[in-house]
Design an enzyme around this catalytic site. Structure first.
Site, PDB file in Angstrom:
ATOM      1  N   GLY A  89       0.829  -1.219   0.000  1.00  0.00           N
ATOM      2  CA  GLY A  89       0.000   0.000   0.000  1.00  0.00           C
ATOM      3  C   GLY A  89       0.854   1.256   0.000  1.00  0.00           C
ATOM      4  O   GLY A  89       2.076   1.196   0.118  1.00  0.00           O
ATOM      5  N   ASP A 143       7.332   4.040 -10.610  1.00  0.00           N
ATOM      6  CA  ASP A 143       8.215   3.793  -9.470  1.00  0.00           C
ATOM      7  C   ASP A 143       9.681   3.726  -9.863  1.00  0.00           C
ATOM      8  O   ASP A 143      10.285   2.651  -9.978  1.00  0.00           O
ATOM      9  CB  ASP A 143       7.784   2.534  -8.693  1.00  0.00           C
ATOM     10  CG  ASP A 143       6.679   2.873  -7.704  1.00  0.00           C
ATOM     11  OD1 ASP A 143       6.176   4.011  -7.756  1.00  0.00           O
ATOM     12  OD2 ASP A 143       6.316   2.018  -6.883  1.00  0.00           O
ATOM     13  N   GLY A 185       2.651   3.689   1.449  1.00  0.00           N
ATOM     14  CA  GLY A 185       3.244   3.941   2.760  1.00  0.00           C
ATOM     15  C   GLY A 185       3.811   5.336   2.881  1.00  0.00           C
ATOM     16  O   GLY A 185       4.132   5.807   3.971  1.00  0.00           O
ATOM     17  N   ARG A 186       3.962   5.997   1.738  1.00  0.00           N
ATOM     18  CA  ARG A 186       4.485   7.375   1.792  1.00  0.00           C
ATOM     19  C   ARG A 186       3.943   8.192   0.628  1.00  0.00           C
ATOM     20  O   ARG A 186       4.594   9.120   0.168  1.00  0.00           O
ATOM     21  CB  ARG A 186       6.000   7.364   1.753  1.00  0.00           C
ATOM     22  CG  ARG A 186       6.560   6.607   0.573  1.00  0.00           C
ATOM     23  CD  ARG A 186       7.962   7.024   0.379  1.00  0.00           C
ATOM     24  NE  ARG A 186       8.603   6.203  -0.625  1.00  0.00           N
ATOM     25  CZ  ARG A 186       9.757   6.503  -1.138  1.00  0.00           C
ATOM     26  NH1 ARG A 186      10.377   7.589  -0.742  1.00  0.00           N
ATOM     27  NH2 ARG A 186      10.311   5.721  -2.039  1.00  0.00           N
ATOM     28  N   ASP A 242       9.157   6.104   7.495  1.00  0.00           N
ATOM     29  CA  ASP A 242       8.806   7.436   7.992  1.00  0.00           C
ATOM     30  C   ASP A 242       7.833   8.169   7.073  1.00  0.00           C
ATOM     31  O   ASP A 242       7.449   9.308   7.358  1.00  0.00           O
ATOM     32  CB  ASP A 242      10.080   8.278   8.190  1.00  0.00           C
ATOM     33  CG  ASP A 242      10.854   8.457   6.891  1.00  0.00           C
ATOM     34  OD1 ASP A 242      10.394   7.957   5.839  1.00  0.00           O
ATOM     35  OD2 ASP A 242      11.920   9.094   6.930  1.00  0.00           O
ATOM     36  N   GLY A 243       7.485   7.538   5.956  1.00  0.00           N
ATOM     37  CA  GLY A 243       6.531   8.177   5.043  1.00  0.00           C
ATOM     38  C   GLY A 243       7.117   9.309   4.220  1.00  0.00           C
ATOM     39  O   GLY A 243       6.398   9.994   3.496  1.00  0.00           O
ATOM     40  N   ASP A 271       4.207  -4.862  -7.355  1.00  0.00           N
ATOM     41  CA  ASP A 271       3.622  -3.610  -6.859  1.00  0.00           C
ATOM     42  C   ASP A 271       4.183  -2.404  -7.611  1.00  0.00           C
ATOM     43  O   ASP A 271       3.690  -1.292  -7.431  1.00  0.00           O
ATOM     44  CB  ASP A 271       3.856  -3.441  -5.350  1.00  0.00           C
ATOM     45  CG  ASP A 271       5.319  -3.548  -4.977  1.00  0.00           C
ATOM     46  OD1 ASP A 271       5.963  -4.538  -5.356  1.00  0.00           O
ATOM     47  OD2 ASP A 271       5.837  -2.627  -4.321  1.00  0.00           O
ATOM     48  N   ARG A 301      -1.897  -1.102  -9.659  1.00  0.00           N
ATOM     49  CA  ARG A 301      -0.756  -1.966  -9.935  1.00  0.00           C
ATOM     50  C   ARG A 301      -1.223  -3.413 -10.020  1.00  0.00           C
ATOM     51  O   ARG A 301      -2.331  -3.732  -9.548  1.00  0.00           O
ATOM     52  CB  ARG A 301       0.257  -1.844  -8.782  1.00  0.00           C
ATOM     53  CG  ARG A 301       0.681  -0.426  -8.514  1.00  0.00           C
ATOM     54  CD  ARG A 301       0.815  -0.144  -7.021  1.00  0.00           C
ATOM     55  NE  ARG A 301       0.974   1.304  -6.776  1.00  0.00           N
ATOM     56  CZ  ARG A 301       2.128   1.937  -6.819  1.00  0.00           C
ATOM     57  NH1 ARG A 301       3.234   1.267  -7.019  1.00  0.00           N
ATOM     58  NH2 ARG A 301       2.190   3.239  -6.624  1.00  0.00           N
TER      59      ARG A 301
HETATM   60  P1  AMP Z   1       9.017   0.973  -3.243  1.00  0.00           P
HETATM   61  O1  AMP Z   1      10.260   0.207  -2.995  1.00  0.00           O
HETATM   62  O2  AMP Z   1       9.207   2.468  -3.314  1.00  0.00           O
HETATM   63  O3  AMP Z   1       8.242   0.464  -4.413  1.00  0.00           O
HETATM   64  O4  AMP Z   1       8.104   0.775  -1.953  1.00  0.00           O
HETATM   65  C1  AMP Z   1       7.686  -0.493  -1.500  1.00  0.00           C
HETATM   66  C2  AMP Z   1       6.737  -0.308  -0.332  1.00  0.00           C
HETATM   67  O5  AMP Z   1       7.401   0.340   0.745  1.00  0.00           O
HETATM   68  C3  AMP Z   1       5.514   0.542  -0.633  1.00  0.00           C
HETATM   69  O6  AMP Z   1       4.439   0.030   0.112  1.00  0.00           O
HETATM   70  C4  AMP Z   1       5.935   1.896  -0.134  1.00  0.00           C
HETATM   71  O7  AMP Z   1       4.828   2.710   0.176  1.00  0.00           O
HETATM   72  C5  AMP Z   1       6.732   1.536   1.098  1.00  0.00           C
HETATM   73  N1  AMP Z   1       7.729   2.568   1.441  1.00  0.00           N
HETATM   74  C6  AMP Z   1       8.847   2.884   0.769  1.00  0.00           C
HETATM   75  N2  AMP Z   1       9.521   3.875   1.374  1.00  0.00           N
HETATM   76  C7  AMP Z   1       8.808   4.204   2.484  1.00  0.00           C
HETATM   77  C8  AMP Z   1       8.983   5.162   3.537  1.00  0.00           C
HETATM   78  N3  AMP Z   1      10.027   5.993   3.582  1.00  0.00           N
HETATM   79  N4  AMP Z   1       8.035   5.213   4.484  1.00  0.00           N
HETATM   80  C9  AMP Z   1       6.964   4.395   4.463  1.00  0.00           C
HETATM   81  N5  AMP Z   1       6.761   3.470   3.511  1.00  0.00           N
HETATM   82  C10 AMP Z   1       7.654   3.374   2.516  1.00  0.00           C
HETATM   83 MG    MG Z   2       6.610   0.962  -5.287  1.00  0.00          MG
END
Ligand code: AMP
Ligand code: MG
Length: 496
Positions: free
Chosen positions: A92, A264, A94-95, A127-128, A254, A185
Site C-alpha cells: 500500500g 516507481d 506507505g508514503r 517514515d513516510g 507492486d 498496480r
Molecule cells: P518501493 O520500494 O518504493 O516500491 O516501496 C515499497 C513499499 O514500501 C511501498 O508500500 C511503499 O509505500 C513503502 N515505502 C517505501 N519507502 C517508504 C517510507 N520511507 N516510508 C513508508 N513506507 C515506505
Molecule cells: Mg513501489
C-alpha cells in the site's frame, strides 16, 4: 455580481468512490517550510490547470500537502505485491497520498499523487518521507522517459520540505508530485485476490477497464480481454525500455502499473556500456531485474496478474486457467514483435521482420564483446546511415573494431533492400536513437550539486537537455559523453 474563480485544480475523482477496502482516507502530514524546486508548467496546462492561478508560494503549500484544495479527496491506496519473488500481503501507499484525479485536455483521466507526504496506515516501519536525491532522480528520469516516447508517469512538481529525513545520514526532505494514468498496480489486484474478495476484484477490473481499456468491456470475455490488453501493453513497454537501454531495477508486482506506464523510479538507470547482465540496483543481489531479464520478469509478473483474474475469466476453473495460461504464454511472441519493431527502427529499417533478428542480435553481440556505449553506438549509426565515411566513428567505439566491420557489411546489404533514401533513413533514425539520455553519472552530479551546494541549476539544465533527447545543441555536447572511469556509477539505490 462577481463570478467565483474556478478551483485551481478541477478534481473529478473516481477511485475515492470505490468501497472502503480500496483505500484509507487521510490528509498528508504538513511540513514546516515548503519551497518549489521545480514546477512543470507544460504538464500543468495539459492537465487543464492554469499554473498562474496560484502564486509559487501557494503551489508549494499545495504540493507539500499543507494546503488541501477544494475537490481533493486525499487517500492512500491499498495494495499487496511480490517483492523479488516473495509475496508481501500488505504494502500500500506507505508514503504517498492520492490527491485526486483530473480529466486532462485530451479527455484522459489522470491521477495526481504526492510521494513523500508522510506516514499512512501502510507505512510499516517507514517514515513516510522521501529524500531530495530520489525525488530529483524520479523527476528527471520520468520526464526523460516521456520525452523518449515511452509510456511513463510524469513529474508535475518537486518541493523541498524544510525538514531533514533520516537515512544513513540526515538528508534534505522533498516531495514529488506525480501524475499517472492511474496508480493501479498488479499488486492492487493481488490485494483482493489474496482475500478472496471476488466482488472487489470485479469492481477493480471494471474500474481499470473503463479507465484504460474500455473496448474490453464489450468483449465476449471481458476478464480475458483485460488480461490481453495488459499483457500487450507490458510487452510494448518493456520492448521500448530495451530500445533505450533502460533498466527499471525493481520490477516487483507492486511496481507494475496495469496502465502500461513505467512507474516507481527507484534504483532505475540507463546503461552506458551495453551488457545484457547489467544491474545497477544495490539491492538486486541476484540480478533478477538485470537488463536482459526484464522481458522474462514482466511475463512472471503477468502470470501473477493472470492468477488474480481467474475468477473473472470463466465460471469453470480449468477453462479459466487454460485461457489465462495461453495469454500469458503469448507474451513472448508479443514482446519479440515489438522488440523487432523497436530495434528495426533503430537500425534504419522501414519494416523489420523476424528475418532481421539475426542482424539485430549480431550487433548486440558485437557491442557486448566490444564494450560499446549503447546510446552512442546507435546515435553514430544514424550518421553512418547517411554517409559511409562515418562508419569510422562507430567502429572507434569497439574494443575489437573488426567485429563491427563484419556486422556493418551485413547491415549495408540489408539497407540496400530497403526503399528509404539515406537522408530520409538518417532523419528517421535520429528520431528513435536519442542524442542524450539521463546518464547515471550526470544524474548523480546534479543531485550532488543540489544536496551539497543547494544549487538546483545543474538539475534544471540536465532536465532541459533530457526533455529534448533527439537533438543536442553545440553547448550541450558534453551531455552525450559517457562517463570517464572515475565518473562511472556502479550502483544505484532506491533511497527509501
Ligand atoms: P518501493 O520500494 O518504493 O516500491 O516501496 C515499497 C513499499 O514500501 C511501498 O508500500 C511503499 O509505500 C513503502 N515505502 C517505501 N519507502 C517508504 C517510507 N520511507 N516510508 C513508508 N513506507 C515506505
Ligand atoms: Mg513501489
Amino acid at each position: 455580481m462577481t463570478i467565483p474563480a474556478p478551483d485551481p485544480i478541477p478534481f473529478s475523482n473516481t477511485y475515492a468512490r470505490l468501497p472502503e477496502a480500496f483505500h484509507v482516507r487521510l490528509n498528508p502530514d504538513p511540513v514546516p517550510d515548503p519551497s518549489l524546486i521545480e514546477f512543470n508548467h507544460d504538464l500543468c496546462r495539459e492537465l487543464g490547470i492554469d499554473p498562474l492561478s496560484l502564486t509559487p508560494e501557494a503551489w508549494a503549500q499545495v504540493f507539500a500537502g499543507n494546503r488541501i484544495l477544494p475537490g481533493s479527496e486525499p487517500l492512500a491506496m491499498a495494495y499487496a505485491g511480490h517483492q523479488f519473488g516473495h509475496f508481501v500481503p500488505r504494502l500500500g501507499d506507505g508514503r504517498a497520498i492520492l490527491l485526486g484525479e483530473v480529466v486532462d485536455v485530451r479527455g484522459q483521466r489522470r491521477d495526481i499523487q504526492l510521494k513523500g507526504s508522510g506516514r499512512t496506515p501502510f507505512s510499516r516501519g517507514g517514515d513516510g518521507r522521501a529524500a531530495l536525491g530520489p525525488v530529483l532522480r524520479e523527476y528527471l528520469v520520468s520526464e526523460a522517459m516521456h520525452a523518449l516516447g515511452i509510456p511513463s508517469t510524469r513529474a508535475l512538481a518537486a518541493v523541498s520540505t524544510g525538514e531533514p529525513v533520516l537515512r544513513d545520514t540526515a538528508l534534505p526532505g522533498a516531495i514529488l508530485t506525480r501524475v499517472a494514468a492511474s496508480h493501479v498496480r498488479v499488486g492492487t489486484f493481488q490485494h483482493f485476490a489474496m482475500r478472496g474478495d471476488r466482488a472487489a476484484l470485479g469492481q477493480l477490473a471494471d474500474h481499470v477497464a473503463d479507465r484504460h481499456y474500455p473496448w474490453t468491456r464489450e468483449a465476449d470475455r471481458p476478464g480475458l480481454a483485460l488480461l490481453e490488453a495488459v499483457v500487450e501493453a507490458q510487452a510494448r513497454l518493456v520492448a521500448l525500455w530495451m530500445g533505450v537501454g533502460f533498466i527499471h531495477g525493481v520490477m516487483n508486482t507492486d511496481n507494475m502499473a496495469v496502465s502500461g506506464q513505467t512507474i516507481d523510479f527507484g534504483p532505475c538507470a540507463f546503461m552506458d556500456v551495453y551488457h545484457p547482465d547489467q544491474v545497477f540496483s544495490a539491492i538486486d543481489i541476484q540480478g533478477r531485474y538485470a537488463y536482459g531479464n526484464q522481458p522474462t520478469m514482466a511475463q512472471w509478473n503477468l502470470a501473477r496478474f493472470a492468477e488474480t483474474l481467474l475468477p473473472l475469466i470463466h465460471s469453470d476453473e480449468n477453462q479459466s486457467l487454460e485461457l489465462a495460461t495461453d495469454l500469458v504464454n503469448s507474451f513472448s511472441e508479443r514482446f519479440v514483435r515489438h522488440w523487432i519493431d523497436v530495434m528495426g527502427l533503430k537500425l534504419g529499417l522501414s519494416a523489420a521482420d523476424k528475418g532481421d533478428i539475426a542482424l539485430i542480435q549480431g550487433l548486440l553481440r558485437a557491442m557486448e564483446q566490444g564494450q560499446v556505449d549503447f546510446t552512442l553506438c546507435f546515435r553514430r549509426l544514424c550518421d553512418a546511415a547517411e554517409d559511409e565515411a562515418e562508419d569510422e566513428s562507430v567502429r572507434q567505439l569497439f574494443t575489437q573494431p573488426e567485429a563491427f566491420d563484419a556486422w556493418a557489411m551485413q547491415w549495408r546489404s540489408r539497407l540496400r533492400q530497403d526503399p528509404l533514401s539515406s537522408g530520409e533513413r538518417a532523419a528517421r533514425m535520429r528520431r528513435v536513437n536519442p542524442a542524450c539520455i539521463p546518464r547515471n553519472h550526470r544524474v548523480e552530479q546534479v543531485i550532488a550539486a543540489a544536496l551539497e551546494a543547494g544549487d538546483p541549476g545543474p538539475f534544471r539544465r540536465l532536465l532541459g537537455v533530457v526533455c529534448n533527447p533527439w537533438t543536442l545543441g553545440e553547448a550541450d555536447q558534453a551531455y552525450a559523453r559517457p562517463p570517464t572511469p572515475a565518473e562511472r556509477v556502479y550502483q544505484t539505490f532506491c533511497g527509501t
